[in-house]
Design a protein around this motif. Structure first.
Motif, PDB file in Angstrom:
ATOM      1  N   ASN A   1      19.005 -94.092  85.844  1.00  0.00           N
ATOM      2  CA  ASN A   1      18.147 -94.539  85.399  1.00  0.00           C
ATOM      3  C   ASN A   1      16.557 -93.934  85.398  1.00  0.00           C
ATOM      4  OD1 ASN A   1      20.145 -97.021  83.596  1.00  0.00           O
ATOM      5  ND2 ASN A   1      19.868 -97.775  86.097  1.00  0.00           N
ATOM      6  N   PHE A   2      15.542 -93.601  85.230  1.00  0.00           N
ATOM      7  CA  PHE A   2      14.770 -93.389  85.183  1.00  0.00           C
ATOM      8  C   PHE A   2      13.321 -94.038  84.610  1.00  0.00           C
ATOM      9  CE2 PHE A   2      17.082 -90.811  84.351  1.00  0.00           C
ATOM     10  CZ  PHE A   2      17.436 -89.830  85.200  1.00  0.00           C
ATOM     11  N   SER A   3      12.197 -94.323  85.838  1.00  0.00           N
ATOM     12  CA  SER A   3      10.757 -94.847  85.134  1.00  0.00           C
ATOM     13  C   SER A   3      10.221 -93.813  85.009  1.00  0.00           C
ATOM     14  CB  SER A   3      11.013 -96.148  86.089  1.00  0.00           C
ATOM     15  OG  SER A   3       9.802 -94.922  87.241  1.00  0.00           O
ATOM     16  N   ILE A   4       9.081 -93.823  84.001  1.00  0.00           N
ATOM     17  CA  ILE A   4       7.599 -93.182  83.609  1.00  0.00           C
ATOM     18  C   ILE A   4       6.534 -93.339  83.355  1.00  0.00           C
ATOM     19  CG2 ILE A   4       6.953 -92.070  81.388  1.00  0.00           C
ATOM     20  CD1 ILE A   4      10.338 -92.070  80.666  1.00  0.00           C
ATOM     21  N   GLU A   5       5.804 -92.792  84.266  1.00  0.00           N
ATOM     22  CA  GLU A   5       4.486 -93.270  84.351  1.00  0.00           C
ATOM     23  C   GLU A   5       3.427 -92.716  83.991  1.00  0.00           C
ATOM     24  OE1 GLU A   5       4.384 -93.855  89.073  1.00  0.00           O
ATOM     25  OE2 GLU A   5       6.013 -95.523  88.744  1.00  0.00           O
TER      26      GLU A   5
ATOM     27  N   LYS B   1      16.396 -88.297  71.735  1.00  0.00           N
ATOM     28  CA  LYS B   1      16.609 -87.409  71.729  1.00  0.00           C
ATOM     29  C   LYS B   1      17.915 -87.780  72.538  1.00  0.00           C
ATOM     30  CE  LYS B   1      14.417 -83.830  70.095  1.00  0.00           C
ATOM     31  NZ  LYS B   1      14.901 -82.737  69.284  1.00  0.00           N
ATOM     32  N   GLY B   2      18.484 -89.328  72.322  1.00  0.00           N
ATOM     33  CA  GLY B   2      19.947 -89.172  72.719  1.00  0.00           C
ATOM     34  C   GLY B   2      19.695 -89.882  73.665  1.00  0.00           C
ATOM     35  N   ILE B   3      18.511 -90.117  74.126  1.00  0.00           N
ATOM     36  CA  ILE B   3      18.767 -91.175  76.222  1.00  0.00           C
ATOM     37  C   ILE B   3      18.897 -92.222  75.449  1.00  0.00           C
ATOM     38  CG2 ILE B   3      18.148 -91.124  78.438  1.00  0.00           C
ATOM     39  CD1 ILE B   3      18.100 -88.782  77.367  1.00  0.00           C
ATOM     40  N   ALA B   4      19.465 -93.356  76.211  1.00  0.00           N
ATOM     41  CA  ALA B   4      19.821 -94.333  76.145  1.00  0.00           C
ATOM     42  C   ALA B   4      18.438 -95.558  76.406  1.00  0.00           C
ATOM     43  CB  ALA B   4      20.962 -95.029  76.970  1.00  0.00           C
ATOM     44  N   ALA B   5      17.726 -95.968  75.647  1.00  0.00           N
ATOM     45  CA  ALA B   5      16.690 -96.967  75.720  1.00  0.00           C
ATOM     46  C   ALA B   5      16.954 -97.721  77.372  1.00  0.00           C
ATOM     47  CB  ALA B   5      16.200 -97.976  74.903  1.00  0.00           C
ATOM     48  N   SER B   6      17.562 -98.141  78.043  1.00  0.00           N
ATOM     49  CA  SER B   6      18.330 -98.909  78.711  1.00  0.00           C
ATOM     50  C   SER B   6      18.437 -98.048  79.983  1.00  0.00           C
ATOM     51  CB  SER B   6      19.887 -99.518  78.321  1.00  0.00           C
ATOM     52  OG  SER B   6      21.159 -98.875  78.529  1.00  0.00           O
ATOM     53  N   ARG B   7      18.316 -97.376  79.716  1.00  0.00           N
ATOM     54  CA  ARG B   7      18.191 -96.266  81.432  1.00  0.00           C
ATOM     55  C   ARG B   7      16.632 -96.047  81.530  1.00  0.00           C
ATOM     56  NH1 ARG B   7      21.181 -91.314  80.690  1.00  0.00           N
ATOM     57  NH2 ARG B   7      19.906 -90.837  82.697  1.00  0.00           N
ATOM     58  N   LEU B   8      15.269 -96.349  80.669  1.00  0.00           N
ATOM     59  CA  LEU B   8      14.392 -95.935  80.737  1.00  0.00           C
ATOM     60  C   LEU B   8      13.450 -96.831  80.333  1.00  0.00           C
ATOM     61  CD1 LEU B   8      14.596 -92.866  77.542  1.00  0.00           C
ATOM     62  CD2 LEU B   8      14.545 -92.406  80.726  1.00  0.00           C
ATOM     63  N   THR B   9      12.056 -96.480  81.765  1.00  0.00           N
ATOM     64  CA  THR B   9      11.700 -97.647  81.849  1.00  0.00           C
ATOM     65  C   THR B   9       9.871 -96.976  81.195  1.00  0.00           C
ATOM     66  OG1 THR B   9      10.962 -97.834  83.784  1.00  0.00           O
ATOM     67  CG2 THR B   9      12.051 -99.821  82.377  1.00  0.00           C
ATOM     68  N   SER B  10       9.121 -98.313  81.215  1.00  0.00           N
ATOM     69  CA  SER B  10       7.413 -97.118  81.095  1.00  0.00           C
ATOM     70  C   SER B  10       6.397 -97.917  81.775  1.00  0.00           C
ATOM     71  CB  SER B  10       7.448 -96.715  79.297  1.00  0.00           C
ATOM     72  OG  SER B  10       6.889 -97.084  78.650  1.00  0.00           O
ATOM     73  N   ALA B  11       5.631 -97.573  82.299  1.00  0.00           N
ATOM     74  CA  ALA B  11       3.977 -97.864  82.031  1.00  0.00           C
ATOM     75  C   ALA B  11       2.986 -97.557  82.305  1.00  0.00           C
ATOM     76  CB  ALA B  11       4.254 -99.193  83.626  1.00  0.00           C
ATOM     77  N   GLY B  12       1.610 -98.110  82.489  1.00  0.00           N
ATOM     78  CA  GLY B  12       0.529 -97.103  82.416  1.00  0.00           C
ATOM     79  C   GLY B  12      -0.477 -97.104  83.746  1.00  0.00           C
ATOM     80  N   PHE B  13      -0.675 -97.113  84.259  1.00  0.00           N
ATOM     81  CA  PHE B  13      -1.662 -97.061  85.807  1.00  0.00           C
ATOM     82  C   PHE B  13      -2.835 -96.665  85.517  1.00  0.00           C
ATOM     83  CE2 PHE B  13       3.242 -96.795  86.463  1.00  0.00           C
ATOM     84  CZ  PHE B  13       3.067 -97.877  87.346  1.00  0.00           C
ATOM     85  N   GLY B  14      -2.960 -95.645  84.738  1.00  0.00           N
ATOM     86  CA  GLY B  14      -4.520 -95.755  83.850  1.00  0.00           C
ATOM     87  C   GLY B  14      -5.211 -94.727  85.224  1.00  0.00           C
ATOM     88  N   GLU B  15      -6.255 -95.276  86.092  1.00  0.00           N
ATOM     89  CA  GLU B  15      -7.097 -94.747  87.006  1.00  0.00           C
ATOM     90  C   GLU B  15      -6.979 -95.093  88.354  1.00  0.00           C
ATOM     91  OE1 GLU B  15     -11.632 -96.191  87.235  1.00  0.00           O
ATOM     92  OE2 GLU B  15     -10.604 -95.320  85.149  1.00  0.00           O
TER      93      GLU B  15
END
Length: 451
Positions: free
Chosen positions: A378-382, A412-426
């Motif tokens: 599983n991956f987190s996108i920041e 592209k076929g990556i399960a959404a349950s494997r991914l999270t995203s969050a923004g941290f600004g500056e």
């Protein structure tokens, strides 16, 4: 004269043993019938006033009912008294020197001294001031009246009155004189519909007999909580529980207690919870062993003994780790992680937007390919920005950019349950924001493997 003097002395003595209450707003009306004495022979020397005032030898008394009064209670201890009196004057300056009819009509305002000294209930002293009209023979004139008096009450309605005072004339037609009176008084006017001894105006429950301590309201079960406030008016209970009983003494009224004969807790609606698992014993299949409510109060099994309960274990037959939902830990080589972030740094966005610049999709496809090689990871996108512009704007922009990357990878076929995203600004720069090169490094996307 001697008999009248004895009567006054007897009245003063009786005033020390009387009972009941004074005239007030509950009994606003008082009527009185009695006799009056008029004393015209006022001494010329001030020192003789007391001697003459107390002496009765020069009093003129008509041996019959000769004075009638009507009193109306006003407010705050003030009462209006209307009085009519009749007398026969035989002693004016000297004994038997006159034989004239005397009559007077008076309007006096009385003030109850109990308002100053404290209510004695049975003894009702007052002072008065007023005016009137006095007539002697063929002469009459207005007078200024002042004096004192008291009522002594035998019961709620009947009492004795004594009043004494002076009348000051204005036109020299009727000489200044004293007038004293004694008689029976009757008070009335209060209404007590339910007959509980509390007048309707003070009775919170005027149609139902009640108790004085509850302003006339009843307490049927005698528990010290009036019926209107008693949630259990027919059963004696506790004031703290609005008059309801608590058989097991757990602080929960029996009517609200699911287990009224077993001491419990409020959280369990009055039932006990021996193992403290939040499931009441009467509903707990394992009352001595803590377990979740979803499993009837019994503990969940852990077949593979990996510390992850079977209900949460996606690999219940194979020991794993909690971070991977009970499955064996996912191992991803460092080289793959490095490639992910190398490709992520090449993800560029249009200025101030979350849309990608041309050519970025190729890098994203490479990232999707690596994620496909490791299907259990599983991956987190920041998302991160430099410090240019407002911090709140940068925070929103970084969040949108990270979400844009996630949405592309899902497409592209990556399960959404494997991914999270969050923004941290500056908030987390990796280079100085004071140089163009540093700001360029800070505008980035990072991809991390979730442990």
């Amino acid at each position: 004269m001697k008999q009248l003097k004895l009567a006054v002395m007897a009245l003063l003595t009786f005033a020390t043993v009387g009972t009941v209450s004074a005239q007030d707003s509950d009994n606003p009306w008082v009527v009185g019938f009695g006799v009056n004495a008029v004393d015209f022979r006022i001494p010329t020397k001030f020192g003789d006033y007391a001697k003459d005032y107390i002496g009765t030898s020069d009093w003129n008394v008509l041996p019959s009912i000769s004075r009638v009064t009507v009193d109306k209670y006003l407010n705050d201890g003030f009462t209006l008294q209307l009085a009519g009196s009749l007398n026969k004057i035989e002693t004016f300056r000297t004994e038997d020197d006159m034989d004239e009819l005397y009559w007077a009509i008076d309007a006096n305002v009385k003030y109850d001294l109990n308002n100053l000294f404290g209510d004695t209930a049975w003894f009702d002293p007052y002072v008065y001031l007023g005016g009137g009209y006095a007539n002697l023979g063929d002469n009459g004139e207005g007078t200024l009246n002042a004096g004192v008096g008291f009522n002594t009450w035998f019961n709620d309605n009947l009492g004795l009155n004594f009043q004494t005072g002076g009348k000051k004339e204005f036109a020299d037609k009727v000489q200044d004189h004293f007038q004293h009176s004694i008689g029976l008084v009757f008070k009335f006017g209060g209404k007590d519909t339910d007959g509980d001894g509390i007048y309707d105006k003070e009775d919170a429950c005027p149609e139902v007999a009640g108790l004085k301590e509850f302003n006339g309201c009843p307490d049927a079960d005698g528990d010290g909580v009036k019926d209107s406030d008693d949630a259990c008016p027919d059963v004696a209970g506790l004031a703290a529980l609005n008059g309801c009983p608590d058989t097991d003494g757990d602080g929960i009224a029996d009517k609200d207690d699911a287990c009224p004969n077993a001491k419990g807790t409020k959280a369990m609606n009055g039932c006990p919870d021996a193992d403290g698992d939040g499931v009441a014993d009467n509903k707990d299949k394992c009352p001595q062993v803590a377990g979740p409510a979803a499993n009837g109060g019994c503990p969940w099994p852990d077949t593979d003994k990996d510390g992850v309960l079977d209900k949460d274990d996606k690999c219940p037959q194979v020991p794993g780790v909690a971070s991977n939902n009970g499955c064996p830990e996912v191992v991803i080589i460092e080289e793959a992680v490095k490639k992910l972030n190398d490709f992520a740094r090449a993800i560029y966005f249009n200025s101030g937007r979350s849309s990608f610049r041309p050519g970025v999709s190729g890098k994203l496809d490479l990232i999707a390919g690596i994620m496909t090689e490791y299907p259990k990871a599983n991956f987190s996108i920041e998302g991160h920005t430099d410090s240019s512009g407002r911090a709140s704007t940068n925070m929103r922009l970084s969040d949108k950019r990270a979400k844009a990357v996630l949405d592309y990878l899902v497409s592209k076929g990556i399960a959404a349950s494997r991914l999270t995203s969050a923004g941290f600004g500056e908030d987390y720069p990796i280079a100085s924001n004071k140089t163009r090169a540093g700001r360029a490094q800070n505008r980035r996307v990072e991809i991390k493997v979730k442990k």
